[in-house]
Scaffold this motif. Structure first.
Motif, PDB file in Angstrom:
ATOM      1  N   ARG A  70      -8.219  -1.730   0.321  1.00 18.36           N
ATOM      2  CA  ARG A  70      -7.175  -0.705   0.276  1.00 18.36           C
ATOM      3  C   ARG A  70      -6.367  -0.832  -1.007  1.00 18.36           C
ATOM      4  NH1 ARG A  70      -2.572   0.178   5.021  1.00 18.36           N
ATOM      5  NH2 ARG A  70      -1.834   2.235   4.315  1.00 18.36           N
ATOM      6  N   GLU A  71      -6.034   0.296  -1.608  1.00 21.77           N
ATOM      7  CA  GLU A  71      -5.261   0.273  -2.847  1.00 21.77           C
ATOM      8  C   GLU A  71      -3.811  -0.130  -2.579  1.00 21.77           C
ATOM      9  OE1 GLU A  71      -4.475   3.048  -6.808  1.00 21.77           O
ATOM     10  OE2 GLU A  71      -4.931   4.010  -4.885  1.00 21.77           O
ATOM     11  N   HIS A  72      -3.304  -1.044  -3.416  1.00 21.41           N
ATOM     12  CA  HIS A  72      -1.925  -1.503  -3.319  1.00 21.41           C
ATOM     13  C   HIS A  72      -1.228  -1.317  -4.668  1.00 21.41           C
ATOM     14  CE1 HIS A  72      -3.542  -3.398   0.259  1.00 21.41           C
ATOM     15  NE2 HIS A  72      -2.335  -3.795   0.612  1.00 21.41           N
ATOM     16  N   ALA A  89       0.737   4.272  -2.744  1.00 23.89           N
ATOM     17  CA  ALA A  89      -0.513   4.257  -3.516  1.00 23.89           C
ATOM     18  C   ALA A  89      -1.122   5.661  -3.533  1.00 23.89           C
ATOM     19  CB  ALA A  89      -1.498   3.269  -2.899  1.00 23.89           C
ATOM     20  N   THR A  97      -2.003  -1.348 -10.049  1.00 29.38           N
ATOM     21  CA  THR A  97      -2.548  -1.259  -8.701  1.00 29.38           C
ATOM     22  C   THR A  97      -3.704  -2.239  -8.548  1.00 29.38           C
ATOM     23  OG1 THR A  97      -4.097   0.515  -9.297  1.00 29.38           O
ATOM     24  CG2 THR A  97      -1.928   1.180  -8.483  1.00 29.38           C
ATOM     25  N   ARG A  98      -3.992  -2.582  -7.319  1.00 31.51           N
ATOM     26  CA  ARG A  98      -5.072  -3.527  -7.047  1.00 31.51           C
ATOM     27  C   ARG A  98      -5.661  -3.222  -5.663  1.00 31.51           C
ATOM     28  NH1 ARG A  98      -3.830  -9.803  -7.957  1.00 31.51           N
ATOM     29  NH2 ARG A  98      -3.414  -8.893 -10.022  1.00 31.51           N
ATOM     30  N   ILE A  99      -6.958  -3.346  -5.535  1.00 29.18           N
ATOM     31  CA  ILE A  99      -7.604  -3.176  -4.250  1.00 29.18           C
ATOM     32  C   ILE A  99      -7.563  -4.511  -3.506  1.00 29.18           C
ATOM     33  CG2 ILE A  99      -9.722  -2.539  -3.027  1.00 29.18           C
ATOM     34  CD1 ILE A  99      -8.391  -0.234  -4.523  1.00 29.18           C
ATOM     35  N   PRO A 153       0.810  -1.221   0.000  1.00 30.74           N
ATOM     36  CA  PRO A 153       0.000   0.000   0.000  1.00 30.74           C
ATOM     37  C   PRO A 153       0.841   1.268   0.000  1.00 30.74           C
ATOM     38  CG  PRO A 153       0.070  -0.943   2.203  1.00 30.74           C
ATOM     39  CD  PRO A 153       0.754  -1.926   1.291  1.00 30.74           C
TER      40      PRO A 153
END
Length: 229
Positions: free
Chosen positions: A149-151, A133, A143-145, A130
């Motif tokens: 939480r966004e990572h 981000a 990026t990936r949730i 994270p």
């Protein structure tokens, strides 16, 4: 059961002086350099690297390249192609060179930088974090949730060579570090094809406390005893 005593085991570790060790570094190499400022920095090996003037197009992977760093001479001699690390803002000339497109800089948060090296040594090619981000450091990265939480997907780091600093080595190549001077050094030892370590003292096999060994000989290729304080 293994026959023979431990001091008869051949580890393949070489014991060379600094200049001969640095001769093993290939042109255009990526080089990890240990140290957090001066603590833990292999200054003896760094000076030998500067002396090998024909070596250029280098990528340095280190926490910082300050204007007072021994390795800043490589930048002044236009021998650095790229630097990867966390803290370069004190080197104003390097910042200007980056703004003018003369050198590449990959800036990583310090925790991300450390983890990228550790995972590179473990053979894991990338990881989500994270940290960074939603900032400019995440631009252009996947990026990936995760858990709401966004990572950010970060690439792990490996290198052709690591030059690191330890306090002691035994004649098998096992290393002991001194207090905070270990910083990035143990992780870097695992993440390079060739690991060259600078030490204050070389002792006989069996003299090191096994519980104090921070890097086992399997990760060490060349040991150099410091010739200066």
């Amino acid at each position: 059961m293994m026959n023979g005593t431990i001091d008869q085991i051949q580890t393949g570790v070489e014991f060379l002086n600094a200049d001969k060790a640095i001769q093993r570094i290939p042109e255009g190499a990526s080089i990890m350099v240990g140290g957090f400022g001066f603590p833990g920095m292999p200054r003896h090996l760094s000076k030998a690297l500067v002396r090998r003037t024909e070596l250029d197009q280098l990528t340095l992977i280190m926490n910082s390249l300050g204007s007072v760093s021994t390795l800043n001479a490589l930048f002044e001699q236009n021998r650095i192609k790229k630097v990867i690390g966390s803290f370069f803002s004190t080197n104003k000339e390097l910042v200007v060179a980056y703004q003018e497109g003369k050198v590449e800089i990959d800036l990583l948060p310090q925790g991300t930088f450390t983890e990228a090296i550790r995972l590179g040594g473990a053979g894991i090619p990338a990881f989500f974090t994270p940290t960074a981000a939603g900032t400019v450091l995440a631009e252009g990265k996947e990026t990936r949730i995760i858990n709401g939480r966004e990572h950010v997907l970060e690439q792990s780091l490996t290198a052709d060579v690591a030059i690191i600093r330890a306090h002691k080595a035994d004649k098998a190549g096992n290393l002991v570090y001194k207090k905070t001077a270990q910083n990035f050094n143990p992780a870097m030892a695992t993440a390079a094809k060739l690991t060259i370590v600078e030490v204050d003292e070389i002792v006989e096999v069996g003299e090191l406390d096994p519980d104090s060994i921070g890097t086992p000989f399997i990760f060490v290729d060349i040991v150099v005893k410091r010739e200066e304080v």
